[in-house]
Design a protein around this motif. Structure first.
Motif, PDB file in Angstrom:
ATOM      1  N   ARG A 114       0.830  -1.207   0.000  1.00 54.74           N
ATOM      2  CA  ARG A 114       0.000   0.000   0.000  1.00 54.74           C
ATOM      3  C   ARG A 114       0.868   1.263   0.000  1.00 54.74           C
ATOM      4  NH1 ARG A 114      -5.502   0.092   1.317  1.00 54.74           N
ATOM      5  NH2 ARG A 114      -5.164   2.224   2.043  1.00 54.74           N
ATOM      6  N   LEU A 115       1.888   1.255   0.851  1.00 51.74           N
ATOM      7  CA  LEU A 115       2.726   2.436   0.985  1.00 51.74           C
ATOM      8  C   LEU A 115       3.469   2.723  -0.313  1.00 51.74           C
ATOM      9  CD1 LEU A 115       3.567   4.572   3.032  1.00 51.74           C
ATOM     10  CD2 LEU A 115       5.380   3.051   3.816  1.00 51.74           C
ATOM     11  N   PHE A 116       4.089   1.715  -0.901  1.00 50.23           N
ATOM     12  CA  PHE A 116       4.858   1.928  -2.123  1.00 50.23           C
ATOM     13  C   PHE A 116       3.949   2.374  -3.263  1.00 50.23           C
ATOM     14  CE2 PHE A 116       8.310  -1.379  -0.773  1.00 50.23           C
ATOM     15  CZ  PHE A 116       8.622  -0.568   0.307  1.00 50.23           C
ATOM     16  N   LYS A 117       2.797   1.716  -3.418  1.00 52.26           N
ATOM     17  CA  LYS A 117       1.886   2.086  -4.497  1.00 52.26           C
ATOM     18  C   LYS A 117       1.321   3.477  -4.287  1.00 52.26           C
ATOM     19  CE  LYS A 117      -0.165   1.079  -8.361  1.00 52.26           C
ATOM     20  NZ  LYS A 117       0.631   0.855  -9.585  1.00 52.26           N
ATOM     21  N   GLY A 118       0.952   3.791  -3.049  1.00 54.90           N
ATOM     22  CA  GLY A 118       0.400   5.106  -2.757  1.00 54.90           C
ATOM     23  C   GLY A 118       1.392   6.226  -3.021  1.00 54.90           C
ATOM     24  N   LEU A 119       2.648   6.012  -2.646  1.00 54.45           N
ATOM     25  CA  LEU A 119       3.682   7.009  -2.897  1.00 54.45           C
ATOM     26  C   LEU A 119       3.925   7.174  -4.391  1.00 54.45           C
ATOM     27  CD1 LEU A 119       6.223   5.954  -0.107  1.00 54.45           C
ATOM     28  CD2 LEU A 119       4.899   8.077  -0.165  1.00 54.45           C
ATOM     29  N   GLU A 120       3.957   6.059  -5.113  1.00 56.57           N
ATOM     30  CA  GLU A 120       4.221   6.113  -6.547  1.00 56.57           C
ATOM     31  C   GLU A 120       3.097   6.815  -7.305  1.00 56.57           C
ATOM     32  OE1 GLU A 120       4.754   2.013  -7.419  1.00 56.57           O
ATOM     33  OE2 GLU A 120       6.870   1.968  -6.803  1.00 56.57           O
ATOM     34  N   ARG A 121       1.874   6.764  -6.758  1.00 51.33           N
ATOM     35  CA  ARG A 121       0.744   7.404  -7.429  1.00 51.33           C
ATOM     36  C   ARG A 121       0.680   8.908  -7.179  1.00 51.33           C
ATOM     37  NH1 ARG A 121      -4.924   4.524  -6.501  1.00 51.33           N
ATOM     38  NH2 ARG A 121      -4.728   5.874  -4.694  1.00 51.33           N
ATOM     39  N   SER A 122       1.445   9.382  -6.212  1.00 52.22           N
ATOM     40  CA  SER A 122       1.353  10.799  -5.824  1.00 52.22           C
ATOM     41  C   SER A 122       1.776  11.732  -6.954  1.00 52.22           C
ATOM     42  CB  SER A 122       2.223  11.060  -4.592  1.00 52.22           C
ATOM     43  OG  SER A 122       2.324  12.446  -4.334  1.00 52.22           O
ATOM     44  N   LYS A 123       0.882  12.627  -7.331  1.00 50.21           N
ATOM     45  CA  LYS A 123       1.204  13.627  -8.350  1.00 50.21           C
ATOM     46  C   LYS A 123       2.064  14.747  -7.767  1.00 50.21           C
ATOM     47  CE  LYS A 123      -2.973  12.763 -11.087  1.00 50.21           C
ATOM     48  NZ  LYS A 123      -4.221  13.336 -11.639  1.00 50.21           N
ATOM     49  N   GLU A 124       2.043  14.872  -6.445  1.00 52.40           N
ATOM     50  CA  GLU A 124       2.863  15.906  -5.804  1.00 52.40           C
ATOM     51  C   GLU A 124       4.332  15.495  -5.751  1.00 52.40           C
ATOM     52  OE1 GLU A 124       0.639  18.298  -2.476  1.00 52.40           O
ATOM     53  OE2 GLU A 124       0.141  16.178  -2.251  1.00 52.40           O
ATOM     54  N   LEU A 125       4.592  14.227  -5.425  1.00 46.94           N
ATOM     55  CA  LEU A 125       5.978  13.775  -5.293  1.00 46.94           C
ATOM     56  C   LEU A 125       6.621  13.469  -6.640  1.00 46.94           C
ATOM     57  CD1 LEU A 125       5.647  11.316  -2.268  1.00 46.94           C
ATOM     58  CD2 LEU A 125       6.375  13.709  -2.234  1.00 46.94           C
ATOM     59  N   ALA A 161       8.888  19.365  -2.970  1.00 45.32           N
ATOM     60  CA  ALA A 161       8.052  18.664  -1.991  1.00 45.32           C
ATOM     61  C   ALA A 161       8.918  18.143  -0.844  1.00 45.32           C
ATOM     62  CB  ALA A 161       7.311  17.511  -2.657  1.00 45.32           C
ATOM     63  N   THR A 162       8.715  18.677   0.345  1.00 43.14           N
ATOM     64  CA  THR A 162       9.497  18.321   1.525  1.00 43.14           C
ATOM     65  C   THR A 162       8.758  17.265   2.357  1.00 43.14           C
ATOM     66  OG1 THR A 162       8.496  20.020   2.911  1.00 43.14           O
ATOM     67  CG2 THR A 162      10.379  20.677   1.563  1.00 43.14           C
ATOM     68  N   ARG A 163       9.246  17.031   3.550  1.00 39.72           N
ATOM     69  CA  ARG A 163       8.563  16.111   4.470  1.00 39.72           C
ATOM     70  C   ARG A 163       7.165  16.602   4.798  1.00 39.72           C
ATOM     71  NH1 ARG A 163      12.106  14.746   9.454  1.00 39.72           N
ATOM     72  NH2 ARG A 163      11.866  16.969   9.765  1.00 39.72           N
ATOM     73  N   LYS A 164       6.956  17.917   4.731  1.00 38.88           N
ATOM     74  CA  LYS A 164       5.621  18.457   4.990  1.00 38.88           C
ATOM     75  C   LYS A 164       4.612  17.985   3.951  1.00 38.88           C
ATOM     76  CE  LYS A 164       6.956  22.783   5.458  1.00 38.88           C
ATOM     77  NZ  LYS A 164       6.897  24.252   5.707  1.00 38.88           N
ATOM     78  N   THR A 165       5.101  17.546   2.789  1.00 35.42           N
ATOM     79  CA  THR A 165       4.232  16.942   1.776  1.00 35.42           C
ATOM     80  C   THR A 165       4.118  15.440   1.989  1.00 35.42           C
ATOM     81  OG1 THR A 165       4.853  18.622   0.139  1.00 35.42           O
ATOM     82  CG2 THR A 165       3.900  16.576  -0.700  1.00 35.42           C
TER      83      THR A 165
END
Length: 450
Positions: A379-390, A424-428
């Motif tokens: 979940r974590l890896f897929k969710g991060l990879e889907r982020s348009k911000e990161l 995009a920092t840790r705040k993102t």
């Protein structure tokens, strides 16, 4: 290269009659610890920044404590959530302290407060700066704990609306010190001591990289810096742009004094040769207690370490075996289900130009977490990879000069990416991780719903 930072004599505004900033901090520390011994510390407000202990958090905690004591006549002590033995991890903080005439030994650090579990923390009133959620070590078994003030620039978690006054949470600001400065400019514009102004200005400058155009600084940061520049102990040459006017946006980034201050602070921040892997992981570290919504499991801990060095140079310096051993050791020490390493550094770009770059490396434990750990990783890896911000992009391990998984053991899942959005920092990332772990949205991973 900017020149040396020049100081002038402190302004006439005293921290309190006959005291310096260092003496003020030392006095409140001594009085608070005496109150703890006597069992009267519930009368005190403890003000603190976040657990990362950066200059923004520390400066804001000291400044709000000064305001509460000297303007509101409320006994308040600034607390640094860093042990005294770890203050050396941030050379930029020590440099800013020296500019402000502040002896680090005067600080009340978390290691100074007598607190042995299961006894509750010896205070019940808290003011939060540079974060807006009271961590469990202060609220656990402490039913009377309440947050009486918040000034922050992180995502609002919606807490303490009935108890916190002031409650100022504004995102998009480069530095929390800017919000606090503008608050003080309204409440006590003529009373801010020069040493304290220097400390706050240092926090704004390092957080906004000198307020360069197109960077993190916004109008509030520039206005706050102008207010402090006219009151601090730094030597500014006559400059008509340095004047505090809430209706205008001053230009300060090209001022020699600002450039000198920023240059030295950034150099100190990048001076990491004395730090090994464990130090780098805990130097700028935040921890989050999250409850997965997708599994009947206990609360889990996720740590995020911000590290100003590239993974390739880190691996080359420490070696993958030592990196793996100490990263897994830190996770075990903190009881983490997942550790995220967020790097930030300057590296070559197109046509040989140096540009700001970021990477992310996540390690998720599966040995102790079992199937929940495997699902968390997916979940974590897929969710991060889907982020348009990161805007993450896979990295091959050989590009980093190490074997696959960088020596990390079989009891963990590992993901590593380039982060294309270097702003995009840790705040993102932190709110995104919280949303992925605690959110109810289904995530498809390799044809499976998670």
């Amino acid at each position: 290269m900017p020149g040396d930072v020049q100081l002038k004599s402190p302004s006439d505004g005293n921290v309190s009659p006959g005291s310096t900033l260092s003496e003020f901090v030392d006095r409140t520390k001594e009085e608070y610890l005496n109150a703890v011994k006597q069992g009267t510390s519930r009368e005190w407000t403890v003000v603190m920044g976040n657990e990362a202990g950066d200059l923004d958090s520390t400066a804001c905690a000291i400044a709000y404590a000064w305001y509460a004591n000297n303007i509101q006549n409320t006994p308040t002590v600034p607390l640094v959530q860093t042990p005294h033995s770890d203050l050396h991890l941030r050379l930029e903080n020590l440099y800013a302290f020296s500019l402000a005439g502040l002896d680090p030994s005067s600080l009340l650090c978390i290691s100074d407060v007598p607190h042995t579990k299961p006894a509750p923390f010896p205070s019940t009133k808290f003011a939060l700066v540079d974060h807006n959620r009271l961590s469990a070590q202060f609220s656990s078994d402490n039913p009377d704990a309440r947050v009486v003030a918040i000034i922050d620039h992180h995502a609002d978690e919606g807490l303490y609306k009935d108890t916190a006054n002031p409650r100022i949470i504004t995102t998009g600001i480069g530095s929390c010190a800017s919000l606090l400065t503008l608050y003080l400019a309204q409440k006590c514009p003529g009373k801010l001591p020069g040493e304290l102004a220097t400390l706050l200005l240092s926090a704004i400058v390092i957080d906004t990289s000198g307020m360069v155009p197109g960077g993190k600084a916004v109008d509030q940061d520039r206005q706050a810096a102008a207010f402090l520049a006219t009151r601090c102990t730094l030597s500014f040459t006559p400059d008509p742009t340095i004047s505090f006017n809430p209706q205008s946006t001053p230009v300060l980034y090209d001022n020699p004094a600002i450039q000198a201050l920023n240059g030295t602070l950034q150099t100190k921040k990048r001076s990491l040769d004395h730090l090994g892997t464990r130090d780098l992981l805990r130097r700028d570290y935040k921890e989050y207690a999250l409850t997965p919504s997708w599994a009947a499991t206990r609360e889990i801990l996720v740590g995020l370490s911000s590290v100003p060095v590239s993974l390739s140079s880190w691996f080359a310096r420490e070696g993958e075996e030592k990196f793996a051993r100490e990263a897994e050791g830190w996770m075990a020490e903190r009881g983490l289900a997942a550790l995220g390493i967020l790097t930030s550094f300057r590296g070559p770009g197109k046509k040989g130009k140096v540009k700001h770059r970021r990477e992310q490396l996540f390690v998720v434990r599966t040995d102790s977490e079992g199937e929940d750990g495997a699902v968390l990783a997916k979940r974590l890896f897929k969710g991060l990879e889907r982020s348009k911000e990161l805007r993450l992009k896979d990295v091959k391990w050989d590009e980093l000069g190490v074997r696959k998984r960088a020596g990390l053991g079989t009891g963990v899942k590992v993901g590593v990416w380039k982060q294309k959005n270097a702003e995009a920092t840790r705040k993102t990332t932190a709110p995104l991780v919280k949303e992925i772990v605690e959110g109810t949205e289904e995530i498809q991973y390799e044809g499976q719903k998670l």
